[in-house]
Design a protein around this motif. Sequence first.
Motif, PDB file in Angstrom:
ATOM      1  N   ARG A 192       0.826  -1.199   0.000  1.00 34.42           N
ATOM      2  CA  ARG A 192       0.000   0.000   0.000  1.00 34.42           C
ATOM      3  C   ARG A 192       0.860   1.249   0.000  1.00 34.42           C
ATOM      4  O   ARG A 192       0.589   2.218  -0.704  1.00 34.42           O
ATOM      5  CB  ARG A 192      -0.918   0.013   1.227  1.00 34.42           C
TER       6      ARG A 192
ATOM      7  N   LEU B  80      -5.015  -1.390   7.755  1.00 35.23           N
ATOM      8  CA  LEU B  80      -5.698  -1.260   6.470  1.00 35.23           C
ATOM      9  C   LEU B  80      -4.916  -0.376   5.499  1.00 35.23           C
ATOM     10  O   LEU B  80      -5.008  -0.542   4.283  1.00 35.23           O
ATOM     11  CB  LEU B  80      -7.106  -0.694   6.677  1.00 35.23           C
ATOM     12  N   ALA B  81      -4.141   0.570   6.049  1.00 35.70           N
ATOM     13  CA  ALA B  81      -3.320   1.432   5.197  1.00 35.70           C
ATOM     14  C   ALA B  81      -2.026   0.744   4.782  1.00 35.70           C
ATOM     15  O   ALA B  81      -1.329   1.198   3.872  1.00 35.70           O
ATOM     16  CB  ALA B  81      -3.008   2.740   5.922  1.00 35.70           C
TER      17      ALA B  81
ATOM     18  N   THR C 283      -7.834   6.150   4.142  1.00 40.36           N
ATOM     19  CA  THR C 283      -8.147   4.864   4.758  1.00 40.36           C
ATOM     20  C   THR C 283      -9.166   5.026   5.878  1.00 40.36           C
ATOM     21  O   THR C 283     -10.147   4.286   5.962  1.00 40.36           O
ATOM     22  CB  THR C 283      -6.867   4.212   5.312  1.00 40.36           C
TER      23      THR C 283
ATOM     24  N   LYS D 218     -12.652   5.852   4.513  1.00 40.89           N
ATOM     25  CA  LYS D 218     -13.337   4.679   3.984  1.00 40.89           C
ATOM     26  C   LYS D 218     -13.869   3.799   5.118  1.00 40.89           C
ATOM     27  O   LYS D 218     -14.945   3.191   4.999  1.00 40.89           O
ATOM     28  CB  LYS D 218     -12.394   3.882   3.086  1.00 40.89           C
TER      29      LYS D 218
END
Length: 212
Positions: free
Chosen positions: A7, A46-47, A25, A28
Amino acid sequence: MAVMSPRKAAAQRDGQSLHDLLVETAQKMIATHGTTGMTVREIARLAGVADGVLYNHFSDKEELVARALLEHVRTTEAELGELPVAGEGTLTGNLRRHVEFGLALHKALVPAFSGLVGQPKVLERFAEISERSGYWRDRLVAYLEAERTLGRLRVESEVDATAAMLVGYCHASVLTTLFPHTAPLDPPPVNAVVAAALHGIAPPDAEGDTEA
């Protein structure tokens, strides 16, 4: 040599800063799951970055969440489309559009804000960085003021009070769906609310009987 996460590598190839990647991130996450239970670890995971990276770009978690929340508001408003221009179309149609916009906006945003009731620091940060002129309520007031200036509303029209009633209607309608057990209210249809806002509830000859 440190290995860059996919990422992080993709973000840098696209010219996106880690600051923006983290905000995107978190935004979202808010759009998908709301703000309840957001953690630094989950945002970082998640990032695709290490937990400590966040503190290289934000003073604390509250700042990141506040900026993500602001981005969520801007994204939501952009997706809802344009609002009417004063002097164009009909007053009824324009006010209906404003109220429908407000209902959709509240439906999308109230859950996110309600999840922050126990996090006043996030809400304080949001208030600090957000532009008040961009709020829908203020845009509604500006629209009504412009229509009054153009002569399409009475010169004595209470535009602030009218906006407050319409915003209150949106609040009540959305909160009823979120908390039906605490507010057993059946909101009136949008057309009825717009008609009441435009025409009031007293007959013309009774206007002089109202208290100042």
